[in-house]
Write a protein that holds these residues in place. Structure first.
Motif, PDB file in Angstrom:
ATOM      1  N   UNK A  34      -4.978 -35.384 -25.028  1.00 25.22           N
ATOM      2  CA  UNK A  34      -5.416 -36.415 -24.087  1.00 25.22           C
ATOM      3  C   UNK A  34      -4.202 -37.083 -23.465  1.00 25.22           C
ATOM      4  N   UNK A  35      -4.056 -37.015 -22.145  1.00 27.41           N
ATOM      5  CA  UNK A  35      -2.902 -37.669 -21.522  1.00 27.41           C
ATOM      6  C   UNK A  35      -2.925 -39.184 -21.732  1.00 27.41           C
ATOM      7  N   UNK A  36      -1.742 -39.740 -21.972  1.00 30.96           N
ATOM      8  CA  UNK A  36      -1.578 -41.185 -22.188  1.00 30.96           C
ATOM      9  C   UNK A  36      -0.424 -41.671 -21.321  1.00 30.96           C
ATOM     10  N   UNK A  37      -0.645 -42.765 -20.595  1.00 31.65           N
ATOM     11  CA  UNK A  37       0.402 -43.384 -19.784  1.00 31.65           C
ATOM     12  C   UNK A  37       0.356 -44.891 -20.003  1.00 31.65           C
ATOM     13  N   UNK A  38       1.433 -45.438 -20.527  1.00 31.97           N
ATOM     14  CA  UNK A  38       1.506 -46.859 -20.857  1.00 31.97           C
ATOM     15  C   UNK A  38       2.648 -47.488 -20.068  1.00 31.97           C
ATOM     16  N   UNK A  39       2.309 -48.371 -19.157  1.00 30.97           N
ATOM     17  CA  UNK A  39       3.286 -48.967 -18.258  1.00 30.97           C
ATOM     18  C   UNK A  39       3.890 -50.229 -18.866  1.00 30.97           C
ATOM     19  N   UNK A  40       5.187 -50.393 -18.668  1.00 25.01           N
ATOM     20  CA  UNK A  40       5.882 -51.598 -19.119  1.00 25.01           C
ATOM     21  C   UNK A  40       5.309 -52.822 -18.401  1.00 25.01           C
ATOM     22  N   UNK A  41       5.482 -53.990 -18.948  1.00 27.59           N
ATOM     23  CA  UNK A  41       4.861 -55.205 -18.433  1.00 27.59           C
ATOM     24  C   UNK A  41       5.210 -55.476 -16.977  1.00 27.59           C
ATOM     25  N   UNK A  42       6.435 -55.117 -16.547  1.00 34.07           N
ATOM     26  CA  UNK A  42       6.846 -55.406 -15.178  1.00 34.07           C
ATOM     27  C   UNK A  42       6.396 -54.348 -14.178  1.00 34.07           C
ATOM     28  N   UNK A  43       5.787 -53.261 -14.673  1.00 33.25           N
ATOM     29  CA  UNK A  43       5.325 -52.210 -13.780  1.00 33.25           C
ATOM     30  C   UNK A  43       6.415 -51.270 -13.303  1.00 33.25           C
ATOM     31  N   UNK A  44       7.596 -51.334 -13.913  1.00 36.14           N
ATOM     32  CA  UNK A  44       8.724 -50.540 -13.429  1.00 36.14           C
ATOM     33  C   UNK A  44       9.240 -49.519 -14.447  1.00 36.14           C
ATOM     34  N   UNK A  45       8.519 -49.308 -15.534  1.00 36.84           N
ATOM     35  CA  UNK A  45       8.842 -48.247 -16.484  1.00 36.84           C
ATOM     36  C   UNK A  45       7.551 -47.839 -17.185  1.00 36.84           C
ATOM     37  N   UNK A  46       7.552 -46.632 -17.758  1.00 39.59           N
ATOM     38  CA  UNK A  46       6.333 -46.075 -18.337  1.00 39.59           C
ATOM     39  C   UNK A  46       6.707 -45.136 -19.477  1.00 39.59           C
ATOM     40  N   UNK A  74      -4.821 -59.866   6.760  1.00 36.64           N
ATOM     41  CA  UNK A  74      -4.009 -58.655   6.602  1.00 36.64           C
ATOM     42  C   UNK A  74      -2.927 -58.709   7.666  1.00 36.64           C
ATOM     43  N   UNK A  75      -1.698 -59.089   7.257  1.00 39.15           N
ATOM     44  CA  UNK A  75      -0.641 -59.224   8.249  1.00 39.15           C
ATOM     45  C   UNK A  75       0.755 -59.060   7.660  1.00 39.15           C
ATOM     46  N   UNK A  76       0.850 -58.381   6.512  1.00 40.93           N
ATOM     47  CA  UNK A  76       2.178 -58.165   5.948  1.00 40.93           C
ATOM     48  C   UNK A  76       2.256 -56.786   5.298  1.00 40.93           C
ATOM     49  N   UNK A  77       3.478 -56.265   5.211  1.00 40.32           N
ATOM     50  CA  UNK A  77       3.749 -54.986   4.570  1.00 40.32           C
ATOM     51  C   UNK A  77       4.622 -55.242   3.344  1.00 40.32           C
ATOM     52  N   UNK A  78       4.233 -54.685   2.205  1.00 37.86           N
ATOM     53  CA  UNK A  78       4.989 -54.845   0.956  1.00 37.86           C
ATOM     54  C   UNK A  78       5.890 -53.631   0.753  1.00 37.86           C
ATOM     55  N   UNK A  79       7.185 -53.899   0.584  1.00 33.21           N
ATOM     56  CA  UNK A  79       8.190 -52.847   0.396  1.00 33.21           C
ATOM     57  C   UNK A  79       8.932 -53.122  -0.899  1.00 33.21           C
ATOM     58  N   UNK A  80       9.244 -52.066  -1.651  1.00 30.13           N
ATOM     59  CA  UNK A  80      10.044 -52.198  -2.870  1.00 30.13           C
ATOM     60  C   UNK A  80      11.471 -51.765  -2.589  1.00 30.13           C
ATOM     61  N   UNK A  81      12.409 -52.702  -2.717  1.00 29.36           N
ATOM     62  CA  UNK A  81      13.813 -52.347  -2.534  1.00 29.36           C
ATOM     63  C   UNK A  81      14.414 -51.764  -3.811  1.00 29.36           C
ATOM     64  N   UNK A  82      14.026 -52.318  -4.979  1.00 25.66           N
ATOM     65  CA  UNK A  82      14.589 -51.844  -6.247  1.00 25.66           C
ATOM     66  C   UNK A  82      13.581 -52.028  -7.347  1.00 25.66           C
ATOM     67  N   UNK A  83      14.033 -51.849  -8.592  1.00 22.71           N
ATOM     68  CA  UNK A  83      13.155 -51.979  -9.742  1.00 22.71           C
ATOM     69  C   UNK A  83      13.252 -53.356 -10.370  1.00 22.71           C
ATOM     70  N   UNK A  84      13.178 -53.412 -11.696  1.00 21.01           N
ATOM     71  CA  UNK A  84      13.144 -54.684 -12.415  1.00 21.01           C
ATOM     72  C   UNK A  84      14.359 -54.823 -13.323  1.00 21.01           C
ATOM     73  N   UNK A  85      14.694 -56.069 -13.655  1.00 18.65           N
ATOM     74  CA  UNK A  85      15.846 -56.332 -14.510  1.00 18.65           C
ATOM     75  C   UNK A  85      15.577 -55.885 -15.944  1.00 18.65           C
ATOM     76  N   UNK A  86      14.355 -56.113 -16.433  1.00 17.33           N
ATOM     77  CA  UNK A  86      14.036 -55.786 -17.816  1.00 17.33           C
ATOM     78  C   UNK A  86      14.165 -54.311 -18.129  1.00 17.33           C
ATOM     79  N   UNK A  87      13.896 -53.461 -17.141  1.00 16.03           N
ATOM     80  CA  UNK A  87      14.019 -52.013 -17.329  1.00 16.03           C
ATOM     81  C   UNK A  87      15.350 -51.484 -16.806  1.00 16.03           C
ATOM     82  N   UNK A  88      16.233 -52.402 -16.407  1.00 16.34           N
ATOM     83  CA  UNK A  88      17.552 -52.088 -15.831  1.00 16.34           C
ATOM     84  C   UNK A  88      17.424 -51.231 -14.571  1.00 16.34           C
ATOM     85  N   UNK A  89      16.352 -51.471 -13.836  1.00 10.14           N
ATOM     86  CA  UNK A  89      16.161 -50.758 -12.578  1.00 10.14           C
ATOM     87  C   UNK A  89      16.567 -51.579 -11.373  1.00 10.14           C
TER      88      UNK A  89
END
Length: 544
Positions: A157-169, A295-310
């Motif tokens: 059974x596949x399992x995927x558990x994401x870190x609290x900040x959403x930037x590691x799994x 609806x009037x904005x676009x969300x962009x990710x420049x980098x990751x999170x500090x907790x995951x060193x991203x």
């Protein structure tokens, strides 16, 4: 003559009715302490509501002078009224989704994570186990786990558990096989971790999308349940508008349909996820505005999170040699997307944590917006800023949008990541406020808790709920209670281009408000996290 007399009576009665209609309001709230959050931060005692709007607010004598009538007079008995709270950065839909998955928040070891996953599966028997909320920084062994135990527990059974900040799994072998990930899989903007040439099961940032594409599609019924469950919890905390930081078209359209049907009453500022399909549709279509959806904005990710060193840093991490984090797209791609958005009426809201990511975002914004007034592009998190880069922020073109509980969640280990010098420009809310003249405040739930009173407390006290550290974490960047409330109401509304319709209790604005028994502005600060909402109102309707 009888007909003429009868007509005269009808006209007189109609005239009286019209006069009464002009003076009739839906509700009058009396004997309260109403923090209007107007420019003077004035406090009123009485408020009249009509047709979902604030009709009048002021002293009892001022309202009496208007000779208003209502069948609904509410004695507040000295309770405290505030504008409905606005969460300027959260994940409303994702939070609702997470309520249907394994909740791993607060786990203190990887073994506890495994135990929770096992118990969840025994109860739910899912074909794909999905969870979120672990944080290795809270464990005695502060290292990433590996897939070995998950694979042994769930070989098929596949399992995927994401870190609290959403930037590691962390995933098991079945999940890797389903996604077609092996030691040769190419990637950019993140990591597929290997040790001695073997996959560990840890994915950071962009490669996580390879796993997420294999998740079973949620049914429409499950999506509706997620939205409605999230709404109920948000209302219980006095929230009346949420900025959902990253939505796809199908979810936005579902939200709109539920709002139009009267089922979903929460007001939502939708940040559209930065995908080619979303950009093509929304930038060509233009902004969308209803009473409850914007609806009037676009969300962009420049980098990751500090907790995951991203998080992308200018210099190497203090606790990992030769590691700098990473931008999640090239500078060229970021600038190209920003130029495309700048040619429309859409706002750009970019996630930026590290000082390197922040300066790329800030310089790009400045170059594009220099001759474009009132664009209000936002830097989401603005977490670590180099001293020379604060000057890019202003109230007109580039706004900081921050989440104070990130400071009090990260303070135990943040200096280990970035060192004593860089930490001075981290979570620097007062410094950002001094530069920009405003701060939009949010929670980033489900990374943090939904509770906005924790936001207020963290912004003002800079402590956790045990009172640690004494005097507060980097206390020079604590903000005042008045500014914290503005950041959760009128400044958040301003960051959404909605300050003329909400964010304060003034004549003509939406009657969005909450009622508390205690005075948020003067009660002992250590008691603020435990506040309970008496009532939440949207457009004058009691929703909680």
């Amino acid at each position: 003559m009888k007909n003429i007399f009868f007509l005269a009576i009808v006209l007189v009665l109609a005239s009286c009715k019209n006069e009464n209609a002009d003076n009739y309001v839906d509700a009058i709230y009396t004997n309260g302490n109403i923090y209007t959050v107007d420019n003077a931060f004035s406090v009123a005692t009485t408020m009249a509501v009509k047709d979902g709007k604030v009709f009048a607010v002021g002293s009892q004598d001022e309202i009496d002078a208007l000779n208003l009538k209502s069948d609904n007079i509410i004695d507040l008995e000295g309770q405290y009224v505030y504008p409905g709270l606005i969460d300027a950065h959260c994940h409303f839909y994702r939070f609702g989704e997470q309520l249907q998955q394994v909740d791993l928040k607060g786990t203190t070891s990887y073994q506890e994570v495994l135990d929770k996953v096992k118990a969840f599966q025994e109860k739910n028997n899912k074909s794909y186990i999905i969870g979120r909320g672990w944080d290795q920084n809270d464990w005695d062994v502060k290292e990433y786990p590996t897939k070995a135990e998950l694979t042994e527990l769930f070989p098929n059974t596949p399992v995927a558990l994401t870190r609290i900040d959403g930037h590691a799994m962390i995933v098991n072998q079945a999940a890797l096989d389903l996604a077609g990930i092996d030691e040769q899989t190419a990637f950019s903007g993140g990591d597929i971790e290997q040790i001695d040439g073997q996959l560990t099961g840890i994915l950071v940032d962009n490669p996580m999308e390879l796993i997420e594409k294999t998740f079973p599609a949620a049914s429409r019924e499950a999506d509706i349940e997620a939205l409605m469950d999230a709404q109920e919890i948000n209302f219980s905390y006095g929230l009346t508008t949420v900025d959902d930081a990253g939505l796809n078209r199908n979810t936005i359209e579902l939200i709109d349909s539920l709002q139009q049907a009267g089922a979903l009453k929460m007001k939502i500022y939708a940040m559209v996820s930065n995908t080619p399909e979303n950009l093509d549709y929304y930038l060509d279509k233009g902004t969308i505005k209803t009473d409850r959806l914007n609806v009037r904005s676009i969300k962009f990710y420049a980098d990751g999170a500090l907790g995951s060193r991203g998080a992308a840093m200018k210099e190497e991490y203090s606790d990992r040699e030769n590691h700098f984090g990473a931008l999640l797209s090239s500078v060229e791609d970021f600038k190209k997307t920003a130029e495309r958005i700048a040619a429309t009426d859409y706002q750009m809201n970019t996630h930026a944590i590290g000082d390197s990511a922040n300066v790329v975002v800030l310089k790009t914004y400045r170059e594009l917006l220099n001759d474009m007034p009132d664009r209000r592009w936002r830097v989401e998190h603005a977490q670590i800023i180099s001293p020379a880069d604060f000057e890019y922020f202003d109230r007109d073109r580039i706004l900081p949008s921050v989440q104070p509980t990130h400071a009090t969640s990260d303070m135990y280990w943040a200096e280990d990541r970035v060192g004593a010098e860089r930490i001075k420009g981290a979570y620097a809310y007062q410094k950002l406020l001094d530069q920009s003249g405003m701060l939009a405040l949010g929670t980033d739930y489900p990374v943090e808790q939904v509770n906005p009173f924790l936001t207020f407390y963290a912004a003002v006290a800079r402590q956790d709920t045990t009172g640690y550290p004494e005097g507060g974490f980097n206390p020079q960047d604590a903000i005042s209670r008045e500014d914290a409330l503005r950041g959760m109401t009128i400044w958040a509304a301003y960051s959404n281009f909605e300050e003329e319709e909400k964010g304060s209790l003034e004549k003509g604005k939406s009657a969005d408000f909450m009622i508390l028994k205690e005075d948020l502005m003067n009660m002992p600060i250590q008691n603020v996290p435990n506040l309970k909402v008496v009532g939440t109102y949207i457009n004058g309707e009691k929703v909680y």
